[in-house]
Design a protein around this motif. Structure first.
Motif, PDB file in Angstrom:
ATOM      1  N   ASP A 278       0.852  -1.195   0.000  1.00 44.79           N
ATOM      2  CA  ASP A 278       0.000   0.000   0.000  1.00 44.79           C
ATOM      3  C   ASP A 278       0.884   1.241   0.000  1.00 44.79           C
ATOM      4  O   ASP A 278       1.015   1.940   1.006  1.00 44.79           O
ATOM      5  CB  ASP A 278      -0.910  -0.023   1.228  1.00 44.79           C
ATOM      6  CG  ASP A 278      -1.924   1.120   1.220  1.00 44.79           C
ATOM      7  OD1 ASP A 278      -1.979   1.854   0.211  1.00 44.79           O
ATOM      8  OD2 ASP A 278      -2.639   1.284   2.223  1.00 44.79           O
ATOM      9  N   ARG A 336      -5.088  -2.575  -0.483  1.00 44.96           N
ATOM     10  CA  ARG A 336      -4.175  -2.595  -1.622  1.00 44.96           C
ATOM     11  C   ARG A 336      -3.612  -3.984  -1.893  1.00 44.96           C
ATOM     12  O   ARG A 336      -2.571  -4.115  -2.545  1.00 44.96           O
ATOM     13  CB  ARG A 336      -3.036  -1.579  -1.413  1.00 44.96           C
ATOM     14  CG  ARG A 336      -3.463  -0.134  -1.501  1.00 44.96           C
ATOM     15  CD  ARG A 336      -3.816   0.311  -2.913  1.00 44.96           C
ATOM     16  NE  ARG A 336      -2.635   0.517  -3.705  1.00 44.96           N
ATOM     17  CZ  ARG A 336      -1.989   1.694  -3.793  1.00 44.96           C
ATOM     18  NH1 ARG A 336      -2.420   2.745  -3.139  1.00 44.96           N
ATOM     19  NH2 ARG A 336      -0.923   1.805  -4.564  1.00 44.96           N
ATOM     20  N   ALA A 361      -5.871   0.670   5.670  1.00 44.46           N
ATOM     21  CA  ALA A 361      -4.561   0.735   5.023  1.00 44.46           C
ATOM     22  C   ALA A 361      -3.921  -0.641   5.044  1.00 44.46           C
ATOM     23  O   ALA A 361      -4.257  -1.501   5.853  1.00 44.46           O
ATOM     24  CB  ALA A 361      -3.661   1.762   5.729  1.00 44.46           C
ATOM     25  N   GLY A 363      -1.483  -3.626   2.402  1.00 47.83           N
ATOM     26  CA  GLY A 363      -1.534  -4.392   1.174  1.00 47.83           C
ATOM     27  C   GLY A 363      -1.329  -5.869   1.436  1.00 47.83           C
ATOM     28  O   GLY A 363      -1.870  -6.427   2.396  1.00 47.83           O
TER      29      GLY A 363
END
Length: 390
Positions: A278, A336, A361, A363
């Protein structure tokens, strides 16, 4: 059950000075290509559209050679506690941190590719012995997948996700954990799904950052966001998985480069940390160079670039479409990540989703990108899972 010798032996990581000197010499002698033809692009993801930018790679290689401290990572592994045991004639390495809490629940954490046990070393202590006395605690087991890190490299085919899941049940039983919870992402998420689906008598419940729905589902009834997730995942599998196709079909070929060239290995892995995290311009916005180099150096010193790649050959697209998970499941879709499964699709495989997380938030590597949130999310998810068992 898998054949085994039943012994669990303590293990310590210690690379020789000669191996570390050889690594530095290879880094100093590296022959690099010219810069990418989009190198003049402004900061942002477009800089990476041809792969790892030359300037970024040069910077990391220089730090790897002159500033990175592998001994610090070795000390961290040894402090957590490392062990090896043999299951089905293959040596399996794992971290094991018993909680001092009497109410702790056994937990197995399974990594994926291009990850390793390095993904979890910064969260093990907090999971085992939380500062908050009201937070759940866990006896934490973190195995190295076959062919990864300090686990043995399979000499024959057959070590796919189904066999690994069976080995994990044997491993946990050998440690005295007949029932346990499990977490995984990437290949670890697939293995965790297989664990829960095949061994519900042992698996109390799961937490996963990967959910793979059965094939053939339509987008009818999905929200706009869920449709976007489905389209992004489809785009990923159509246009961004050359690495997976290579490792699924010709792991030996790419393996020569990954085992012979530390710069080649670094670029192959760093590319994924950049694309799957991310971030907007560099993976180092969220993950330190040291943490990424812990992972890459572990691959290098154990010579596992080729053997780790073979998990794709063994298991690519092999998850049984009929497999269903009936134990309580907590699933988190980080914004992400490269594969995000709509909840209605996930429910077709995971029949008892008791918590669905949508973090703000993070990834593909949340334990490294947002470790504090990852620990909180994992604990809260597993708390709901365990409550559902009562």
């Amino acid at each position: 059950m898998p054949r085994s010798n039943g012994d669990v032996e303590a293990f310590e990581a210690h690379a020789s000075d000669a191996d570390l000197d050889d690594l530095r010499a290879r880094l100093a002698a590296a022959r690099l290509p010219e810069a990418e033809t989009v190198h003049g692009a402004a900061p942002g993801r477009r800089r990476w559209e041809q792969g790892v930018p030359l300037a970024d790679l040069v910077d990391v290689v220089d730090y790897w050679r002159t500033g990175y401290d592998w001994r610090s990572f070795e000390e961290r592994l040894n402090r957590i506690g490392q062990f090896r045991t043999t299951i089905d004639d293959l040596g399996i390495h794992f971290l094991h941190r018993r909680s001092p809490r009497a109410d702790a629940t056994p937990l197995i954490l399974t990594h994926g590719w291009p990850g390793s046990i390095a993904e979890f070393t910064d969260v093990v202590d907090e999971l085992a012995d939380p500062e908050d006395a009201d937070a759940p605690a866990f006896h934490v087991v973190v195995p190295s997948l076959p062919g990864f890190g300090y686990s043995d490299k399979p000499a024959t085919t057959g070590w796919g996700t189904e066999k690994i899941a069976a080995a994990w049940v044997e491993l946990m039983g050998r440690l005295g954990y007949a029932k346990f919870v499990a977490h995984g992402g990437d290949w670890g998420g697939v293995i965790t799904t297989v664990l829960a689906g095949r061994f519900p008598a042992h698996v109390l419940g799961i937490h996963s950052t990967l959910a793979q729905a059965p094939p053939g589902l339509t987008t009818d009834g999905l929200t706009a966001v869920e449709r976007e997730w489905a389209e992004e995942t489809r785009d990923f599998w159509l246009h961004r998985v050359a690495y997976a196709k290579q490792q699924a079909t010709r792991p030996q070929t790419i393996g020569y480069s990954l085992v012979d060239s530390p710069v080649g290995l670094l670029a192959w892995i760093l590319d994924k940390f950049a694309e799957w995290s991310d971030t907007e311009d560099s993976p180092f916005e969220r993950i330190s160079r040291d943490r990424i180099l812990d992972d890459v150096t572990l691959y290098w010193l154990t010579g596992t670039g080729a053997s780790a790649a073979r998990i794709y050959y063994e298991s690519h697209n092999s998850l049984d479409p009929e497999l269903r998970v009936d134990v309580p499941s907590a699933i988190s879709m980080y914004p992400r990540d490269v594969e995000k499964c709509p909840r209605p699709w996930a429910r077709e495989r995971y029949r008892q989703i008791v918590r669905w997380g949508s973090p703000e938030a993070g990834g593909h590597f949340p334990s490294l990108e947002v470790p504090d949130h990852f620990v909180t999310d994992l604990r809260e998810g597993l708390a709901v899972v365990l409550a559902a068992r009562r």
